[in-house]
Design a protein around this motif. Structure first.
Motif, PDB file in Angstrom:
ATOM      1  N   LEU A  70      -7.819   7.008 -29.093  1.00 15.50           N
ATOM      2  CA  LEU A  70      -7.175   6.760 -30.578  1.00 15.50           C
ATOM      3  C   LEU A  70      -5.939   7.471 -30.764  1.00 15.50           C
ATOM      4  O   LEU A  70      -5.117   7.072 -31.240  1.00 15.50           O
ATOM      5  N   ALA A  71      -6.023   8.891 -30.455  1.00 10.59           N
ATOM      6  CA  ALA A  71      -4.585   9.733 -30.710  1.00 10.59           C
ATOM      7  C   ALA A  71      -3.510   9.094 -29.992  1.00 10.59           C
ATOM      8  O   ALA A  71      -2.432   8.945 -30.671  1.00 10.59           O
ATOM      9  N   VAL A  72      -3.694   8.790 -28.672  1.00  8.47           N
ATOM     10  CA  VAL A  72      -2.469   8.342 -27.953  1.00  8.47           C
ATOM     11  C   VAL A  72      -2.374   6.827 -27.803  1.00  8.47           C
ATOM     12  O   VAL A  72      -1.470   6.282 -26.998  1.00  8.47           O
ATOM     13  N   ARG A  73      -3.329   6.112 -28.477  1.00  8.46           N
ATOM     14  CA  ARG A  73      -3.190   4.528 -28.470  1.00  8.46           C
ATOM     15  C   ARG A  73      -3.164   3.944 -27.162  1.00  8.46           C
ATOM     16  O   ARG A  73      -2.174   3.314 -26.844  1.00  8.46           O
ATOM     17  N   CYS A  74      -4.199   4.308 -26.523  1.00 10.20           N
ATOM     18  CA  CYS A  74      -4.392   3.607 -25.172  1.00 10.20           C
ATOM     19  C   CYS A  74      -6.016   3.491 -24.949  1.00 10.20           C
ATOM     20  O   CYS A  74      -6.734   3.822 -25.844  1.00 10.20           O
ATOM     21  N   SER A  75      -6.226   2.575 -24.031  1.00 15.16           N
ATOM     22  CA  SER A  75      -7.868   2.273 -24.001  1.00 15.16           C
ATOM     23  C   SER A  75      -8.507   3.673 -23.336  1.00 15.16           C
ATOM     24  O   SER A  75      -7.906   4.366 -22.706  1.00 15.16           O
ATOM     25  N   PRO A  76      -9.901   3.641 -23.667  1.00 12.04           N
ATOM     26  CA  PRO A  76     -10.827   4.688 -23.069  1.00 12.04           C
ATOM     27  C   PRO A  76     -10.877   4.607 -21.804  1.00 12.04           C
ATOM     28  O   PRO A  76     -10.751   5.771 -21.035  1.00 12.04           O
ATOM     29  N   SER A  77     -10.612   3.452 -21.178  1.00 15.25           N
ATOM     30  CA  SER A  77     -10.667   3.171 -19.666  1.00 15.25           C
ATOM     31  C   SER A  77      -9.613   3.798 -19.258  1.00 15.25           C
ATOM     32  O   SER A  77      -9.796   4.489 -18.012  1.00 15.25           O
ATOM     33  N   HIS A  78      -8.147   3.891 -19.505  1.00 15.67           N
ATOM     34  CA  HIS A  78      -7.120   4.587 -19.302  1.00 15.67           C
ATOM     35  C   HIS A  78      -7.429   6.090 -18.922  1.00 15.67           C
ATOM     36  O   HIS A  78      -7.025   6.776 -18.227  1.00 15.67           O
ATOM     37  N   ILE A  79      -8.109   6.540 -20.207  1.00 15.96           N
ATOM     38  CA  ILE A  79      -8.090   8.110 -20.089  1.00 15.96           C
ATOM     39  C   ILE A  79      -9.140   8.530 -19.188  1.00 15.96           C
ATOM     40  O   ILE A  79      -9.094   9.354 -18.491  1.00 15.96           O
ATOM     41  N   LEU A  80     -10.375   7.659 -18.981  1.00 11.45           N
ATOM     42  CA  LEU A  80     -11.270   7.835 -17.825  1.00 11.45           C
ATOM     43  C   LEU A  80     -10.769   7.711 -16.442  1.00 11.45           C
ATOM     44  O   LEU A  80     -10.832   8.395 -15.730  1.00 11.45           O
ATOM     45  N   ASP A  81      -9.595   6.920 -16.348  1.00 12.93           N
ATOM     46  CA  ASP A  81      -8.780   6.851 -15.079  1.00 12.93           C
ATOM     47  C   ASP A  81      -8.154   8.097 -14.744  1.00 12.93           C
ATOM     48  O   ASP A  81      -8.060   8.518 -13.607  1.00 12.93           O
ATOM     49  N   LEU A  82      -7.394   8.616 -15.758  1.00  8.32           N
ATOM     50  CA  LEU A  82      -6.766  10.027 -15.762  1.00  8.32           C
ATOM     51  C   LEU A  82      -7.812  11.045 -15.468  1.00  8.32           C
ATOM     52  O   LEU A  82      -7.410  12.051 -14.647  1.00  8.32           O
ATOM     53  N   ILE A  83      -8.815  11.073 -16.014  1.00 11.44           N
ATOM     54  CA  ILE A  83     -10.001  12.015 -15.575  1.00 11.44           C
ATOM     55  C   ILE A  83     -10.345  11.850 -14.236  1.00 11.44           C
ATOM     56  O   ILE A  83     -10.610  12.858 -13.524  1.00 11.44           O
ATOM     57  N   HIS A  84     -10.733  10.636 -13.653  1.00 10.42           N
ATOM     58  CA  HIS A  84     -11.297  10.565 -12.521  1.00 10.42           C
ATOM     59  C   HIS A  84     -10.236  10.682 -11.278  1.00 10.42           C
ATOM     60  O   HIS A  84     -10.452  10.959 -10.204  1.00 10.42           O
ATOM     61  N   SER A  85      -8.954  10.588 -11.705  1.00  6.58           N
ATOM     62  CA  SER A  85      -8.077  10.787 -10.690  1.00  6.58           C
ATOM     63  C   SER A  85      -7.480  12.194 -10.717  1.00  6.58           C
ATOM     64  O   SER A  85      -6.534  12.573 -10.055  1.00  6.58           O
ATOM     65  N   ASP A  86      -8.089  13.093 -11.695  1.00  8.75           N
ATOM     66  CA  ASP A  86      -7.982  14.534 -11.661  1.00  8.75           C
ATOM     67  C   ASP A  86      -6.412  15.012 -12.183  1.00  8.75           C
ATOM     68  O   ASP A  86      -5.923  15.791 -11.975  1.00  8.75           O
ATOM     69  N   GLU A  87      -5.928  13.800 -13.204  1.00  9.20           N
ATOM     70  CA  GLU A  87      -4.883  14.074 -13.999  1.00  9.20           C
ATOM     71  C   GLU A  87      -4.837  14.775 -15.120  1.00  9.20           C
ATOM     72  O   GLU A  87      -4.165  15.567 -15.874  1.00  9.20           O
ATOM     73  N   LEU A  88      -6.269  14.639 -15.783  1.00  9.92           N
ATOM     74  CA  LEU A  88      -6.726  15.132 -16.992  1.00  9.92           C
ATOM     75  C   LEU A  88      -7.765  15.810 -16.788  1.00  9.92           C
ATOM     76  O   LEU A  88      -9.063  15.239 -16.565  1.00  9.92           O
ATOM     77  N   PRO A  89      -7.908  17.198 -16.835  1.00  7.46           N
ATOM     78  CA  PRO A  89      -9.006  18.068 -16.621  1.00  7.46           C
ATOM     79  C   PRO A  89     -10.197  17.597 -17.873  1.00  7.46           C
ATOM     80  O   PRO A  89      -9.478  17.473 -18.875  1.00  7.46           O
ATOM     81  N   CYS A  90     -11.294  17.769 -17.557  1.00  4.55           N
ATOM     82  CA  CYS A  90     -12.292  17.754 -18.667  1.00  4.55           C
ATOM     83  C   CYS A  90     -13.653  18.605 -18.086  1.00  4.55           C
ATOM     84  O   CYS A  90     -13.851  19.155 -16.902  1.00  4.55           O
ATOM     85  N   PHE A  91     -14.677  18.226 -19.043  1.00  3.16           N
ATOM     86  CA  PHE A  91     -15.875  19.151 -18.721  1.00  3.16           C
ATOM     87  C   PHE A  91     -16.965  18.119 -19.474  1.00  3.16           C
ATOM     88  O   PHE A  91     -16.455  17.300 -20.290  1.00  3.16           O
ATOM     89  N   HIS A  92     -18.326  18.335 -18.911  1.00  3.87           N
ATOM     90  CA  HIS A  92     -19.328  17.634 -19.466  1.00  3.87           C
ATOM     91  C   HIS A  92     -20.116  18.270 -20.536  1.00  3.87           C
ATOM     92  O   HIS A  92     -20.309  19.498 -20.497  1.00  3.87           O
ATOM     93  N   ILE A  93     -20.547  17.594 -21.510  1.00  2.16           N
ATOM     94  CA  ILE A  93     -21.603  18.218 -22.357  1.00  2.16           C
ATOM     95  C   ILE A  93     -22.422  16.850 -22.487  1.00  2.16           C
ATOM     96  O   ILE A  93     -22.158  15.765 -22.721  1.00  2.16           O
TER      97      ILE A  93
END
Length: 72
Positions: A24-47
């Protein structure tokens, strides 16, 4: 996008974001954010089963992504 340009998109108190909040903040789809996460371009962690992303990592990722030369 410069750091100052993207930083205003987020609440000042928010340090950890969900995938939906980032999209919502960067105005793109959640799937694009997940693509960035899965390609290790966007670090994340799990809760539990959900991803969480640090605001500083989002800023770094999108600053880096927008500074790349266009593909030809």
């Amino acid at each position: 996008m410069k750091h100052a340009d993207i930083n205003h998109l987020f609440s000042h108190n928010t340090r950890v974001l969900t995938v939906n909040e980032v999209s919502l903040a960067v105005r793109c789809s959640p799937s694009h954010i997940l693509d960035l996460i899965h390609s290790d371009e966007l670090p994340c962690f799990h809760i539990g089963r959900q991803y969480r992303v640090l605001k500083s990592d989002v800023i770094s990722c999108f600053t880096t992504e927008t500074e790349k030369p266009p593909d030809r």
